[in-house]
Design an enzyme around this catalytic site. Structure first.
Site, PDB file in Angstrom:
ATOM      1  N   GLY A 179      -8.706   8.807   9.520  1.00  0.00           N
ATOM      2  CA  GLY A 179      -8.987   8.881  10.953  1.00  0.00           C
ATOM      3  C   GLY A 179     -10.107   9.824  11.337  1.00  0.00           C
ATOM      4  O   GLY A 179     -10.394  10.003  12.513  1.00  0.00           O
ATOM      5  N   ALA A 231      -9.930   5.170   3.903  1.00  0.00           N
ATOM      6  CA  ALA A 231      -9.974   6.320   4.824  1.00  0.00           C
ATOM      7  C   ALA A 231     -11.318   7.032   4.797  1.00  0.00           C
ATOM      8  O   ALA A 231     -11.939   7.200   3.758  1.00  0.00           O
ATOM      9  CB  ALA A 231      -8.880   7.337   4.528  1.00  0.00           C
ATOM     10  N   GLY A 232     -11.743   7.427   5.976  1.00  0.00           N
ATOM     11  CA  GLY A 232     -12.938   8.240   6.130  1.00  0.00           C
ATOM     12  C   GLY A 232     -14.156   7.519   6.661  1.00  0.00           C
ATOM     13  O   GLY A 232     -15.098   8.149   7.127  1.00  0.00           O
ATOM     14  N   LYS A 258       0.852  -1.189   0.000  1.00  0.00           N
ATOM     15  CA  LYS A 258       0.000   0.000   0.000  1.00  0.00           C
ATOM     16  C   LYS A 258       0.883   1.232   0.000  1.00  0.00           C
ATOM     17  O   LYS A 258       1.635   1.465   0.949  1.00  0.00           O
ATOM     18  CB  LYS A 258      -0.934   0.027   1.215  1.00  0.00           C
ATOM     19  CG  LYS A 258      -1.684   1.354   1.335  1.00  0.00           C
ATOM     20  CD  LYS A 258      -2.593   1.441   2.543  1.00  0.00           C
ATOM     21  CE  LYS A 258      -2.978   2.903   2.787  1.00  0.00           C
ATOM     22  NZ  LYS A 258      -3.890   3.058   3.930  1.00  0.00           N
ATOM     23  N   ASN A 303      -9.408   1.446   9.461  1.00  0.00           N
ATOM     24  CA  ASN A 303      -8.680   1.123  10.684  1.00  0.00           C
ATOM     25  C   ASN A 303      -9.376   1.751  11.903  1.00  0.00           C
ATOM     26  O   ASN A 303      -9.939   1.068  12.756  1.00  0.00           O
ATOM     27  CB  ASN A 303      -7.236   1.636  10.568  1.00  0.00           C
ATOM     28  CG  ASN A 303      -6.316   1.141  11.699  1.00  0.00           C
ATOM     29  OD1 ASN A 303      -5.129   1.015  11.498  1.00  0.00           O
ATOM     30  ND2 ASN A 303      -6.837   0.853  12.875  1.00  0.00           N
ATOM     31  N   THR A 304      -9.391   3.097  11.924  1.00  0.00           N
ATOM     32  CA  THR A 304      -9.874   3.799  13.112  1.00  0.00           C
ATOM     33  C   THR A 304     -11.327   3.482  13.454  1.00  0.00           C
ATOM     34  O   THR A 304     -11.683   3.384  14.634  1.00  0.00           O
ATOM     35  CB  THR A 304      -9.694   5.312  12.913  1.00  0.00           C
ATOM     36  OG1 THR A 304      -8.366   5.553  12.442  1.00  0.00           O
ATOM     37  CG2 THR A 304      -9.891   6.071  14.218  1.00  0.00           C
TER      38      THR A 304
END
Lengths: 259, 69
Positions: A163, A189-190, A102, A211-212
């Site tokens: 995040g 992301a997001g 990545k 992830n977050t």
């Protein structure tokens, strides 16, 4: 046409789960491993960092998450120029032997928005060196095409800043990227909650990376399960082909035979 | 045998001369199969870690995988 199983393929590798999860921000490796299990993910992102020379006995990620069972996708998080990203991935390839990586080259700390000029440069170099870069990028259909031409094996536009948990901010650009791409498209992301993941999949994305949203949920294991189901639901809805929208109501019960 | 000065993960360090990178990695308590090593900005293939001897002034980076998104 309904067909199962529904798999997707990136750079010749076929996967069943369309959810890719990160391994950062968890309370500990045990919680991380449990959330991963609940997510059903087959690919995980990992970072490359200096070993702790002063405490070599500290627990290591590979002790908890078996690199033989899961596909490790090394990232370049924290890299702000092409050179450091390329250097990081060369080390990652040596450490793990994996060429599927990545790439993310960031522009600034505040937004963690990608620096597309550096990202494009790094993509070209990595592809020439035999890497298979899945590339984090802006939600711009032209940039996505340029990355594809440069050798990206997947394009991974952001839905919102890394995040932030703000969800898919621009459905139009994500849809345009999906329509124009010949390589898999993953929202990276997001995503903040399950419905965000479902939206990404309903737009026709091949997968979602997060992830977050899982790691910072009050119950990460339950959220991991929610994300697994949301990705599946969104994918099924996309494949099923949604109904057309109408401006006004249309009754579901017959009008004939009313008493 | 005398010492040499190297930089290890950004920190200056003195180590015994005449040892290989594999020797150093092992002496740090690390398993060579779990790390990757860069020496003076060049990757040192794992298969050659035992053959490459440290030299005075070497800059080493020893990395591994950690959690990340």
């Amino acid at each position: 046409m309904t067909s199962f199983p529904d798999t997707w393929t990136v750079a010749g590798r076929t996967f069943t789960s369309r959810l890719i999860v990160g391994t950062g921000k968890y309370k500990d490796f045990a919680q991380n491993a449990a959330a991963l299990e609940a997510s059903g993910a087959e690919i995980i992102t990992v970072a490359v960092r200096r070993v702790n020379v002063s405490d070599p006995t500290a627990p290591m990620l590979t002790d908890f998450i078996d690199p033989k069972k899961y596909t490790y996708l090394p990232n370049t998080a924290g890299c702000f120029d092409a050179d450091s990203a390329i250097r990081t991935l060369r080390l990652a390839r040596e450490a793990g032997g994996w060429d599927l990586v990545k790439l993310e080259v960031l522009g600034e700390a505040k937004t963690l928005y990608p620096d597309m000029r550096e990202t494009l440069k790094a993509t070209e170099v990595l592809a020439k060196e035999g890497f298979l870069p899945m590339v984090y990028c802006v939600d711009d259909p032209i940039a996505a095409k340029q990355l594809e031409d440069a050798g990206a094996v997947a394009v991974m536009p952001l839905g919102a800043p890394i995040g932030s948990g703000l969800g898919i901010q621009n459905r139009v650009t994500i849809r345009l990227i999906v329509e124009g791409a010949k390589v898999p498209v993953l929202v990276d992301a997001g995503v903040g909650t399950a419905s965000d993941a479902a939206v990404a999949m309903e737009l026709g994305c091949d997968g979602v990376l997060m992830n977050t949203a899982i790691a910072e949920a009050k119950d990460p294991i339950r959220m991991a399960r929610a994300m697994k189901l949301a990705v599946q639901a969104g994918r099924d809805a996309y494949c099923a082909g949604r109904m057309a929208t109408r401006k006004y109501a249309d009754p579901s019960s017959p009008l004939a035979g009313l008493i | 045998m005398s010492d040499i000065a190297i930089t290890l993960n950004g920190e200056p360090r003195r180590v015994a001369a005449g040892q290989s990178i594999a020797d150093l990695v092992t002496s740090l308590g690390l398993k060579p199969e779990k790390v990757a090593v860069e020496r003076n900005r060049e990757i040192v293939p794992r298969s050659t870690l035992a053959a490459v001897l440290l030299a005075d002034g070497d800059e080493l980076e020893i990395v591994h995988f950690v959690g990340g998104g």
